[in-house]
Design an enzyme around this catalytic site. Structure first.
Site, PDB file in Angstrom:
ATOM      1  N   PRO A 282       0.806  -1.227   0.000  1.00  0.00           N
ATOM      2  CG  PRO A 282      -0.840  -1.559   1.623  1.00  0.00           C
ATOM      3  CD  PRO A 282       0.468  -2.099   1.140  1.00  0.00           C
TER       4      PRO A 282
ATOM      5  NE  ARG B  30      -5.657  -6.017 -21.495  1.00  0.00           N
ATOM      6  CZ  ARG B  30      -6.062  -5.110 -22.362  1.00  0.00           C
ATOM      7  NH1 ARG B  30      -5.402  -3.962 -22.449  1.00  0.00           N
ATOM      8  NH2 ARG B  30      -7.091  -5.337 -23.156  1.00  0.00           N
TER       9      ARG B  30
END
Length: 256
Positions: free
Chosen positions: A95, A160
């Site tokens: 985080p 991708r």
């Protein structure tokens, strides 16, 4: 490209890595996706990978030894397999890391080897950050149980973009964020559904008009949903003028 994920829960990745675009990318030999349980590199008889923090406090902290050992094992295995030595980007999912963006995905897609470290518990021994990792990434300002889901997100976004992964190479070029803007709306057959019609511009067959409509829609959608993106987007002077006028019109009292 080779991607190795160090995790306490390798079984979480089986479905994601073996399905859809990621599975096809592996079948084509474009990417090698591997998981490794860093518990196997614990240096104690109970295979514990965490311990209480020095100085006290709640929670447990991941130990340095198993993480370092797992990364070194990946590099040794790479050499044993006869693969060309490639200095990997070692990415800590955390985080506190820099927010993950499409631009970072594009940057990572140009690497030949990525290693993701998925943590659990309260945090990491700071020596992992200081002396092992090259990057820290966050997928949002919230806390998850572990780094597995973020690692899946980043892997999908990166893979991708690799040449040959998508059936239509143009898809990655026109995705949201690829040019700094949100993507324009899409329509398909039928041309009318329950009284809702496809915009005339898309049915015109006039490519210049179609591109003009798509660009306008992309600008409008970004202005409404993510206006902060426009500050960094590459826009023409005409587009900037239109945006300024649109903002001014929206801010004016009705009827002015």
């Amino acid at each position: 490209m080779r991607i190795d994920v160090l995790t306490l829960f390798p079984e979480m990745f089986a479905g994601v890595f073996g399905s859809s675009i990621l599975g096809k990318a592996q079948d084509k030999g474009i990417v090698s996706l591997n998981t490794l349980n860093f518990r196997d590199f614990a240096n104690n008889k109970h295979n514990t990978v965490d311990d209480t923090p020095y100085g006290g406090g709640g929670g447990m902290v991941l130990k340095a030894e198993p993480i370092f050992g797992a990364v070194e094992h990946v590099l040794e295995r790479q050499a044993e397999d006869g693969e060309e030595a490639r200095k990997p980007r070692i990415i800590l999912m955390c985080p506190q890391g820099r927010p993950f963006t499409q631009e970072i995905a594009r940057e990572l897609s140009e690497e030949s080897h990525l290693i993701f470290i998925c943590g659990h518990y309260e945090g990491y021994d700071e020596r992992i950050r200081e002396h092992l990792v090259t990057d820290e990434l966050s997928v949002g300002d919230y806390v998850l149980t572990g780094g597995e889901l973020p690692a899946m997100v980043v892997t999908d976004a990166v893979v991708r973009l690799l040449p040959g992964v998508l059936g239509n190479e143009q898809s990655a070029v026109t995705d949201s964020f690829s040019d700094g803007l949100l993507e324009y709306p899409h329509y398909t057959r039928p041309a009318e559904f329950r009284g809702w019609k496809v915009p005339d511009a898309l049915l015109s067959g006039h490519h210049a008009e179609i591109e003009k409509w798509r660009r306008q829609q992309s600008l409008e959608r970004t202005l409404v949903r993510r206006p902060e993106l426009l500050e960094q987007a590459e826009l023409t002077e005409k587009e900037r003028t239109w945006l300024r006028q649109t903002r001014e019109a929206a801010a004016s009292p009705s009827g002015d």
